[in-house]
Motif scaffolding. Structure first.
Motif: not given
Length: 405
Positions: A85-95
Motif C-alpha cells: 500500500i505505501r510503496s504504491s502510494s509513493l507512485e501515486g496509487t492511493h488505496v
C-alpha cells in the motif's frame, strides 16, 4: 533535465541524447562500489540499525501466537500488505487498507464506473504478489540479477496500467522522470546492470547465463561493506539506472527489503521502508537526487538508517500489540475448542472473514463454522459487516493494530 544542477561531485556522467529535437542529456551512474566511505557516525548508526533488526529476528516467536512458524507467517502478511500500500502510494496509487482487504476478500470488481479504482486495487495486490515471488526466489538461492528483478517486474505489471510497457523486460528506449532527472540511456543499460549485478552478487547464488544455470563464485572485490549500507547503495543505483519503462520505484523498494533479508541472513524479510519513505517523501526523493548531483552519499545513507531504526521500533511495538490481542482473545474463548484458537490466529493474517473460510480451512460443516463465528461475535472479537454477501465479519481491533496504527 537541467545539467546545471549537477556539480563537480556528481556520481556519474552526463551524456547527450541522440534523436532528441532539443539539446538534452541523460545521467549514467558511475560503477559500484562508490568512491566514498562511511564516517564514524554512519558506522555507529548502522550498528544500531542492525541491532534493531536483530531484535526483531530474535523475538519473532515471542508475541504469543500458537507456534513460532505460524506467528512468523501470520505477522508477515499484514506487514507485506502495508508495504504494498505505501510503496504504491509513493507512485501515486492511493488505496486504503480497508478497501484493499474488502476487494481481495470479495473477489468482486468495483462498479464499472470506478474501473480505475479496480486497477489501483490490482496494482497494490500485484505489488504484494511480487514480494511473495521475490521471497521464493531468495529461498531458491537465485542471484539478484536480471532474471530476478525482471520476474518481480513481470508480476508487478501483470494486467494493470503499464502492462503495455514490456512487463518483465529491460527497456529499449529512453524514459524520463518529470523534468528533473533523465535516467540511463537504453544503450548504456547492459553495462550498468552488469556492474550492479556484480555488486549484489553473493557466493553460492545461482544465476542464469545463456539459459544455463551457473554458480556465482566470486563477488566484486573491494573493502568490506556493512550489509545495510550496501543495500541502500544498491537501491540508489537501481533507481538511477531505471531499467524498466514503468514500476522502477516499486521494484527497487522490493529489492531493498529482499536484499536486507538476504545479506543480514534473516529468516524472512522483516524490514519494509516504504512507510518511512512516504512519511518523508520530499527527503526521500531529494536525497536520491542529491547523490547523483552532488555525491551526497552520507546524507542518503543516514536517512535510510534513520528509517531502519524507526521502522524496526514501530514493528516491534505492532507485533507485541498483536500478540497481546491474540492472547486476550484466546482467554475470552477459553479451551472449548482448539479450533477457536486457530481461527483467532487466522484473523491476524486477514482480519476480514467469511463463514465459508472457516468451513473450508477446517473441513467442518457450514452450521459448525457459523457457530464458531457466532462465538467470536458474542465474545466481541468479531463484528458483522452489513450489506455483504456472503456474510462478512471483521476483527476491528486486529485490523486497527495491523494496518492503521
Amino acid at each position: 533535465m537541467d545539467i546545471k544542477k549537477f556539480s563537480e561531485y556528481k556520481t556519474g556522467k552526463l551524456v547527450p541524447l541522440e534523436n532528441v529535437s532539443r539539446k538534452a542529456h541523460a545521467f549514467v551512474p558511475n560503477p559500484l562500489p562508490p568512491q566514498w566511505s562511511p564516517g564514524d557516525r554512519l558506522w555507529s548508526m548502522a550498528a544500531d540499525a542492525r541491532g534493531k533488526i536483530g531484535e526483531l529476528e530474535g523475538r519473532w516467536g515471542a508475541s504469543g501466537i500458537r507456534d513460532p512458524q505460524s506467528n512468523l507467517s501470520l505477522v508477515l502478511r499484514p506487514l507485506q500488505k502495508r508495504e504494498a500500500i505505501r510503496s504504491s502510494s509513493l507512485e501515486g496509487t492511493h488505496v486504503t487498507p480497508e478497501e484493499l482487504l474488502m476487494f481481495e476478500k470479495s473477489g468482486k470488481e468495483i462498479d464499472d464506473k470506478e474501473s480505475d479504482r479496480n486497477n489501483q486495487m490490482r496494482e497494490v495486490l500485484n505489488c504484494d504478489g511480487a514480494m511473495i515471488a521475490g521471497q521464493k526466489l531468495v529461498e531458491q538461492g537465485v542471484a539478484f540479477d536480471r532474471r530476478f528483478y525482471c520476474e518481480l517486474h513481470r508480476v508487478l505489471m501483470n494486467g494493470v496500467r503499464g502492462a503495455n510497457k514490456n512487463p518483465g523486460q529491460i527497456r529499449d528506449r529512453q524514459v524520463y522522470i518529470g523534468r528533473q532527472f533523465t535516467p540511463t540511456p537504453a544503450t548504456e543499460l547492459d553495462a550498468c546492470l552488469s556492474n550492479l549485478e556484480s555488486y549484489m552478487a553473493s557466493p553460492g547464488d545461482t544465476t542464469i547465463l545463456d539459459d544455463e544455470t551457473s554458480l556465482v563464485d566470486e563477488v566484486m572485490p573491494g573493502e568490506e561493506v556493512d550489509p545495510l549500507i550496501r543495500a541502500f547503495v544498491m537501491h540508489y543505483q537501481f533507481e538511477a539506472i531505471h531499467p524498466f519503462m514503468d514500476g522502477n520505484g516499486r521494484v527497487g523498494r522490493l529489492l531493498l527489503s529482499l536484499a536486507i533479508c538476504k545479506w543480514l541472513e534473516l529468516s524472512h524479510p522483516w524490514l519494509y521502508l516504504s512507510e518511512f519513505f512516504e512519511n518523508h517523501r520530499s527527503d526521500y526523493f531529494e536525497r536520491l537526487f542529491r547523490v547523483s548531483t552532488h555525491g551526497e552519499w552520507s546524507e542518503w545513507i543516514e536517512l535510510c538508517l534513520q528509517g531502519t531504526i524507526e521502522q524496526s521500533d514501530v514493528l516491534l511495538r505492532r507485533c507485541e500489540r498483536l500478540g497481546s490481542l491474540v492472547e486476550e482473545y484466546k482467554k475470552k474463548v477459553g479451551l472449548s475448542s482448539p479450533r477457536m484458537h486457530s481461527i483467532i490466529e487466522m484473523l491476524v493474517e486477514s482480519p476480514l472473514i467469511h463463514i465459508i473460510d472457516v468451513q473450508n480451512k477446517f473441513e467442518v460443516s457450514y452450521p459448525t463454522a457459523r457457530a464458531d463465528i457466532q462465538k467470536l461475535v458474542d465474545a466481541e472479537i468479531l463484528v458483522h459487516i452489513p450489506n455483504h454477501y456472503p456474510k462478512m465479519f471483521s476483527a476491528r481491533e486486529i485490523f486497527h493494530v495491523a494496518y492503521l496504527d
